[in-house]
Design a protein around this motif. Structure first.
Motif, PDB file in Angstrom:
ATOM      1  N   SER A 175       0.807  -1.223   0.000  1.00 27.00           N
ATOM      2  CA  SER A 175       0.000   0.000   0.000  1.00 27.00           C
ATOM      3  C   SER A 175       0.840   1.273   0.000  1.00 27.00           C
ATOM      4  O   SER A 175       0.285   2.372  -0.015  1.00 27.00           O
ATOM      5  CB  SER A 175      -0.935   0.004   1.207  1.00 27.00           C
ATOM      6  N   SER A 176       2.163   1.144  -0.005  1.00 31.54           N
ATOM      7  CA  SER A 176       3.038   2.319   0.007  1.00 31.54           C
ATOM      8  C   SER A 176       2.844   3.154  -1.251  1.00 31.54           C
ATOM      9  O   SER A 176       2.616   2.617  -2.336  1.00 31.54           O
ATOM     10  CB  SER A 176       4.503   1.898   0.093  1.00 31.54           C
ATOM     11  N   ALA A 177       2.939   4.464  -1.108  1.00 29.07           N
ATOM     12  CA  ALA A 177       2.762   5.371  -2.242  1.00 29.07           C
ATOM     13  C   ALA A 177       4.032   5.432  -3.089  1.00 29.07           C
ATOM     14  O   ALA A 177       5.137   5.486  -2.565  1.00 29.07           O
ATOM     15  CB  ALA A 177       2.405   6.761  -1.745  1.00 29.07           C
ATOM     16  N   VAL A 178       3.837   5.417  -4.408  1.00 28.41           N
ATOM     17  CA  VAL A 178       4.931   5.544  -5.366  1.00 28.41           C
ATOM     18  C   VAL A 178       4.780   6.890  -6.060  1.00 28.41           C
ATOM     19  O   VAL A 178       3.676   7.275  -6.447  1.00 28.41           O
ATOM     20  CB  VAL A 178       4.883   4.401  -6.407  1.00 28.41           C
ATOM     21  N   HIS A 179       5.897   7.612  -6.198  1.00 31.78           N
ATOM     22  CA  HIS A 179       5.893   8.920  -6.856  1.00 31.78           C
ATOM     23  C   HIS A 179       6.925   8.920  -7.976  1.00 31.78           C
ATOM     24  O   HIS A 179       7.875   8.126  -7.950  1.00 31.78           O
ATOM     25  CB  HIS A 179       6.223  10.031  -5.854  1.00 31.78           C
ATOM     26  N   GLU A 180       6.747   9.816  -8.933  1.00 29.11           N
ATOM     27  CA  GLU A 180       7.730   9.943 -10.007  1.00 29.11           C
ATOM     28  C   GLU A 180       9.082  10.311  -9.415  1.00 29.11           C
ATOM     29  O   GLU A 180       9.165  11.121  -8.500  1.00 29.11           O
ATOM     30  CB  GLU A 180       7.281  10.991 -11.020  1.00 29.11           C
ATOM     31  N   GLY A 181      10.137   9.672  -9.905  1.00 27.53           N
ATOM     32  CA  GLY A 181      11.481   9.923  -9.406  1.00 27.53           C
ATOM     33  C   GLY A 181      11.939   8.941  -8.337  1.00 27.53           C
ATOM     34  O   GLY A 181      13.107   8.904  -7.994  1.00 27.53           O
ATOM     35  N   ASP A 182      11.018   8.129  -7.800  1.00 31.83           N
ATOM     36  CA  ASP A 182      11.373   7.138  -6.776  1.00 31.83           C
ATOM     37  C   ASP A 182      12.225   6.021  -7.375  1.00 31.83           C
ATOM     38  O   ASP A 182      12.090   5.682  -8.550  1.00 31.83           O
ATOM     39  CB  ASP A 182      10.118   6.506  -6.158  1.00 31.83           C
ATOM     40  N   GLU A 183      13.099   5.443  -6.543  1.00 36.50           N
ATOM     41  CA  GLU A 183      13.867   4.260  -6.922  1.00 36.50           C
ATOM     42  C   GLU A 183      13.280   3.063  -6.199  1.00 36.50           C
ATOM     43  O   GLU A 183      13.166   3.075  -4.973  1.00 36.50           O
ATOM     44  CB  GLU A 183      15.343   4.405  -6.550  1.00 36.50           C
ATOM     45  N   ILE A 184      12.926   2.046  -6.962  1.00 32.50           N
ATOM     46  CA  ILE A 184      12.323   0.838  -6.398  1.00 32.50           C
ATOM     47  C   ILE A 184      13.272  -0.327  -6.635  1.00 32.50           C
ATOM     48  O   ILE A 184      13.725  -0.538  -7.764  1.00 32.50           O
ATOM     49  CB  ILE A 184      10.958   0.544  -7.055  1.00 32.50           C
ATOM     50  N   SER A 185      13.585  -1.076  -5.572  1.00 32.72           N
ATOM     51  CA  SER A 185      14.403  -2.287  -5.681  1.00 32.72           C
ATOM     52  C   SER A 185      13.538  -3.482  -5.314  1.00 32.72           C
ATOM     53  O   SER A 185      12.855  -3.462  -4.288  1.00 32.72           O
ATOM     54  CB  SER A 185      15.605  -2.230  -4.746  1.00 32.72           C
ATOM     55  N   ILE A 186      13.571  -4.516  -6.165  1.00 38.71           N
ATOM     56  CA  ILE A 186      12.758  -5.705  -5.954  1.00 38.71           C
ATOM     57  C   ILE A 186      13.673  -6.925  -5.977  1.00 38.71           C
ATOM     58  O   ILE A 186      14.495  -7.076  -6.886  1.00 38.71           O
ATOM     59  CB  ILE A 186      11.705  -5.861  -7.071  1.00 38.71           C
ATOM     60  N   ARG A 187      13.531  -7.785  -4.962  1.00 39.78           N
ATOM     61  CA  ARG A 187      14.325  -9.011  -4.910  1.00 39.78           C
ATOM     62  C   ARG A 187      13.501 -10.164  -5.474  1.00 39.78           C
ATOM     63  O   ARG A 187      12.466 -10.526  -4.957  1.00 39.78           O
ATOM     64  CB  ARG A 187      14.749  -9.329  -3.480  1.00 39.78           C
ATOM     65  N   PHE A 188      13.960 -10.704  -6.606  1.00 41.03           N
ATOM     66  CA  PHE A 188      13.347 -11.874  -7.242  1.00 41.03           C
ATOM     67  C   PHE A 188      14.298 -13.049  -7.055  1.00 41.03           C
ATOM     68  O   PHE A 188      15.277 -13.164  -7.781  1.00 41.03           O
ATOM     69  CB  PHE A 188      13.188 -11.666  -8.754  1.00 41.03           C
ATOM     70  N   GLY A 189      14.042 -13.904  -6.108  1.00 35.55           N
ATOM     71  CA  GLY A 189      14.900 -15.071  -5.900  1.00 35.55           C
ATOM     72  C   GLY A 189      16.352 -14.675  -5.711  1.00 35.55           C
ATOM     73  O   GLY A 189      16.722 -14.113  -4.695  1.00 35.55           O
ATOM     74  N   ASN A 190      17.204 -14.953  -6.724  1.00 36.13           N
ATOM     75  CA  ASN A 190      18.634 -14.678  -6.589  1.00 36.13           C
ATOM     76  C   ASN A 190      19.080 -13.441  -7.370  1.00 36.13           C
ATOM     77  O   ASN A 190      20.247 -13.291  -7.692  1.00 36.13           O
ATOM     78  CB  ASN A 190      19.449 -15.891  -7.038  1.00 36.13           C
ATOM     79  N   ARG A 191      18.147 -12.536  -7.680  1.00 33.17           N
ATOM     80  CA  ARG A 191      18.545 -11.293  -8.342  1.00 33.17           C
ATOM     81  C   ARG A 191      17.765 -10.109  -7.781  1.00 33.17           C
ATOM     82  O   ARG A 191      16.685 -10.257  -7.231  1.00 33.17           O
ATOM     83  CB  ARG A 191      18.382 -11.374  -9.859  1.00 33.17           C
ATOM     84  N   ILE A 192      18.371  -8.933  -7.925  1.00 31.74           N
ATOM     85  CA  ILE A 192      17.745  -7.695  -7.464  1.00 31.74           C
ATOM     86  C   ILE A 192      17.616  -6.758  -8.660  1.00 31.74           C
ATOM     87  O   ILE A 192      18.601  -6.490  -9.352  1.00 31.74           O
ATOM     88  CB  ILE A 192      18.562  -7.016  -6.353  1.00 31.74           C
ATOM     89  N   LEU A 193      16.402  -6.290  -8.892  1.00 36.40           N
ATOM     90  CA  LEU A 193      16.120  -5.354  -9.972  1.00 36.40           C
ATOM     91  C   LEU A 193      15.856  -3.984  -9.361  1.00 36.40           C
ATOM     92  O   LEU A 193      15.020  -3.845  -8.470  1.00 36.40           O
ATOM     93  CB  LEU A 193      14.892  -5.818 -10.767  1.00 36.40           C
ATOM     94  N   THR A 194      16.584  -2.962  -9.827  1.00 33.86           N
ATOM     95  CA  THR A 194      16.393  -1.594  -9.351  1.00 33.86           C
ATOM     96  C   THR A 194      15.931  -0.744 -10.527  1.00 33.86           C
ATOM     97  O   THR A 194      16.580  -0.727 -11.581  1.00 33.86           O
ATOM     98  CB  THR A 194      17.690  -1.014  -8.768  1.00 33.86           C
ATOM     99  N   VAL A 195      14.786  -0.071 -10.339  1.00 33.73           N
ATOM    100  CA  VAL A 195      14.224   0.771 -11.392  1.00 33.73           C
ATOM    101  C   VAL A 195      13.941   2.169 -10.855  1.00 33.73           C
ATOM    102  O   VAL A 195      13.769   2.359  -9.654  1.00 33.73           O
ATOM    103  CB  VAL A 195      12.923   0.177 -11.987  1.00 33.73           C
TER     104      VAL A 195
END
Length: 86
Positions: free
Chosen positions: A38-58
Motif C-alpha cells: 500500500s506504500s505510495a509511489v511517486h515519479e522519481g522514486d527508486e524501487i528495488s525488488i528481490r526476485f529469488g537470486n537477483r535484485i532489480l532496481t528501477v
C-alpha cells in the motif's frame, strides 16, 4: 499510486496479487526504505525488488492508471540488475 498497482500496470510483475505478496514479504524497497503493497509511489522514486537470486532496481518515470503493453516500459528505467551470489 499504490506500489502493487504500479508494479502490475508497469508489467514489472504480471499480477497485482503477486506484487502484493512480494511487497508484503519485505522484498521491495522504495528509496532504500522497506515498502508495503500500500506504500505510495511517486515519479522519481527508486524501487528495488528481490526476485529469488537477483535484485532489480528501477527509477519511476511516469505514473499511469492503465497502459498498453508496448507503452509500459516508458513508466520506468532499469538502473541495475544484479545477481546475488550464495
Amino acid at each position: 499510486m499504490r506500489l502493487d498497482k504500479f508494479l502490475k500496470v508497469s508489467r514489472i510483475i504480471k499480477r497485482r496479487t503477486i506484487a502484493k505478496e512480494v511487497a508484503d514479504q519485505s522484498r521491495v524497497t522504495i528509496n532504500g526504505q522497506v515498502a508495503k503493497s500500500s506504500s505510495a509511489v511517486h515519479e522519481g522514486d527508486e524501487i528495488s525488488i528481490r526476485f529469488g537470486n537477483r535484485i532489480l532496481t528501477v527509477k519511476v518515470n511516469l505514473l499511469q492508471d492503465s497502459t498498453k503493453k508496448e507503452d509500459a516500459v516508458e513508466m520506468y528505467t532499469v538502473l541495475e540488475e544484479n545477481k546475488i551470489e550464495d
